[in-house]
Design a protein around this motif. Structure first.
Motif, mmCIF file in Angstrom:
data_model
loop_
_atom_site.group_PDB
_atom_site.id
_atom_site.type_symbol
_atom_site.label_atom_id
_atom_site.label_comp_id
_atom_site.label_asym_id
_atom_site.label_seq_id
_atom_site.Cartn_x
_atom_site.Cartn_y
_atom_site.Cartn_z
ATOM 1 N N GLY A 78 0.769 -1.107 0.043
ATOM 2 C CA GLY A 78 0.041 -0.048 -0.033
ATOM 3 C C GLY A 78 0.874 1.031 0.045
ATOM 4 N N THR A 79 2.042 1.068 -0.495
ATOM 5 C CA THR A 79 2.947 2.446 -0.481
ATOM 6 C C THR A 79 3.594 2.681 -1.855
ATOM 7 O OG1 THR A 79 4.684 0.938 -0.076
ATOM 8 C CG2 THR A 79 4.015 2.099 1.740
ATOM 9 N N ILE A 80 3.772 3.752 -2.064
ATOM 10 C CA ILE A 80 4.527 4.207 -3.201
ATOM 11 C C ILE A 80 5.847 4.931 -3.220
ATOM 12 C CG2 ILE A 80 4.530 6.061 -5.143
ATOM 13 C CD1 ILE A 80 1.478 5.456 -5.469
ATOM 14 N N HIS A 81 6.747 4.276 -3.728
ATOM 15 C CA HIS A 81 8.361 5.135 -3.551
ATOM 16 C C HIS A 81 8.635 5.849 -4.795
ATOM 17 C CE1 HIS A 81 9.284 2.499 0.290
ATOM 18 N NE2 HIS A 81 8.218 1.747 -0.164
ATOM 19 N N VAL A 82 9.310 6.876 -4.410
ATOM 20 C CA VAL A 82 9.843 7.820 -5.623
ATOM 21 C C VAL A 82 11.526 8.077 -5.217
ATOM 22 C CG1 VAL A 82 9.813 9.947 -6.607
ATOM 23 C CG2 VAL A 82 7.708 9.100 -5.639
ATOM 24 N N CYS B 265 1.020 3.451 -10.848
ATOM 25 C CA CYS B 265 1.511 4.783 -10.648
ATOM 26 C C CYS B 265 2.403 5.313 -11.840
ATOM 27 C CB CYS B 265 2.310 4.915 -9.292
ATOM 28 S SG CYS B 265 4.011 3.478 -9.410
ATOM 29 N N ALA B 266 2.285 6.752 -11.828
ATOM 30 C CA ALA B 266 3.187 7.143 -13.143
ATOM 31 C C ALA B 266 3.352 8.549 -12.603
ATOM 32 C CB ALA B 266 2.205 7.094 -14.412
ATOM 33 N N PHE B 267 3.982 9.267 -13.478
ATOM 34 C CA PHE B 267 4.421 10.853 -13.175
ATOM 35 C C PHE B 267 3.355 11.467 -14.158
ATOM 36 C CE2 PHE B 267 8.380 8.733 -12.047
ATOM 37 C CZ PHE B 267 8.906 9.417 -10.844
ATOM 38 N N GLY B 268 3.160 12.661 -13.379
ATOM 39 C CA GLY B 268 2.056 13.529 -14.157
ATOM 40 C C GLY B 268 2.746 14.387 -15.227
ATOM 41 N N SER C 178 14.535 5.462 -1.196
ATOM 42 C CA SER C 178 13.716 6.379 -2.143
ATOM 43 C C SER C 178 13.704 7.798 -1.193
ATOM 44 C CB SER C 178 12.150 5.916 -2.086
ATOM 45 O OG SER C 178 11.733 5.537 -0.495
ATOM 46 N N PHE C 179 13.516 8.806 -1.740
ATOM 47 C CA PHE C 179 13.479 10.027 -1.053
ATOM 48 C C PHE C 179 12.114 10.519 -0.722
ATOM 49 C CE2 PHE C 179 13.077 11.429 -5.536
ATOM 50 C CZ PHE C 179 11.974 12.557 -5.272
ATOM 51 N N VAL C 180 10.969 9.872 -1.137
ATOM 52 C CA VAL C 180 9.719 10.030 -0.844
ATOM 53 C C VAL C 180 9.142 8.565 -0.604
ATOM 54 C CG1 VAL C 180 7.340 11.048 -1.551
ATOM 55 C CG2 VAL C 180 9.461 12.372 -2.083
ATOM 56 N N LYS C 181 8.035 8.457 0.248
ATOM 57 C CA LYS C 181 7.278 7.148 0.289
ATOM 58 C C LYS C 181 6.059 7.703 0.901
ATOM 59 C CE LYS C 181 6.653 3.400 3.343
ATOM 60 N NZ LYS C 181 7.829 2.614 4.444
ATOM 61 N N PHE C 182 4.877 7.288 0.420
ATOM 62 C CA PHE C 182 3.682 7.535 0.882
ATOM 63 C C PHE C 182 2.714 6.480 0.657
ATOM 64 C CE2 PHE C 182 3.831 9.364 -3.167
ATOM 65 C CZ PHE C 182 3.021 8.925 -4.019
ATOM 66 N N SER C 183 1.737 6.230 1.612
ATOM 67 C CA SER C 183 0.307 5.338 1.408
ATOM 68 C C SER C 183 -0.563 5.691 0.559
ATOM 69 C CB SER C 183 0.292 5.155 3.009
ATOM 70 O OG SER C 183 1.247 4.461 3.715
#
Length: 154
Positions: free
Chosen positions: A99-103, A142-145, A128-133
């Motif tokens: 349930g996480t996304i890592h960037v 997931c993808a970049f906008g 990763s420098f960003v992780k969010f649920s």
């Protein structure tokens, strides 16, 4: 064209440049475990792979089959649902069944620990420098906008 082969404990990718059929195909050793997810960057110069274990994402140069990065999603097993690289090939985003996304920042390939020290791969991988649920639940893509600093998930 990308073709996956399994030979004993090593999984290979064969990369064929269809625009230049005279060029020899590359056989890339990706992971020891079976491959769960792959992504190519927009230019076709980088290949990102994640194994069924889901802890590491390896970044390979498709021109010479050299590993150019190793990204650590975590230390616990995870099913990787999606990997995407932004159009500038500077960032990578990955989602999993946790349930996480890592960037990850692909421009910063320096190990966190001095290369003069002998340390386990766990400490020398890039995190990763960003992780969010994800509030909707774990299964998402997931993808970049269009904004280079935005991530879209569904």
């Amino acid at each position: 064209m990308l073709e996956m082969q399994h030979t004993s404990h090593v999984h290979l990718y064969t990369i064929v440049d269809l625009a230049n059929t005279e060029r020899a195909s590359l056989e890339v050793i990706a992971h020891e475990a079976a491959i769960a997810c792959v992504a190519l960057n927009f230019q076709g110069t980088r290949l990102a792979t994640a194994s069924e274990k889901g802890t590491l994402i390896r970044i390979l140069d498709t021109g010479n089959d050299k590993k150019v990065g190793e990204l650590r999603r975590g230390s616990n097993h995870a099913n990787i649902y999606c990997i995407n690289i932004n159009h500038q090939s500077t960032r990578l985003v990955v989602s999993s069944d946790h349930g996480t996304i890592h960037v990850f920042n692909l421009e910063d390939n320096k190990p966190k620990v001095s290369s003069l020290l002998i340390v386990p791969k766990y400490f020398s991988s890039q995190w990763s420098f960003v992780k969010f649920s994800i509030p909707q639940g774990p299964a998402c893509i997931c993808a970049f906008g269009s904004d280079p600093n935005s991530v879209i998930s569904m």
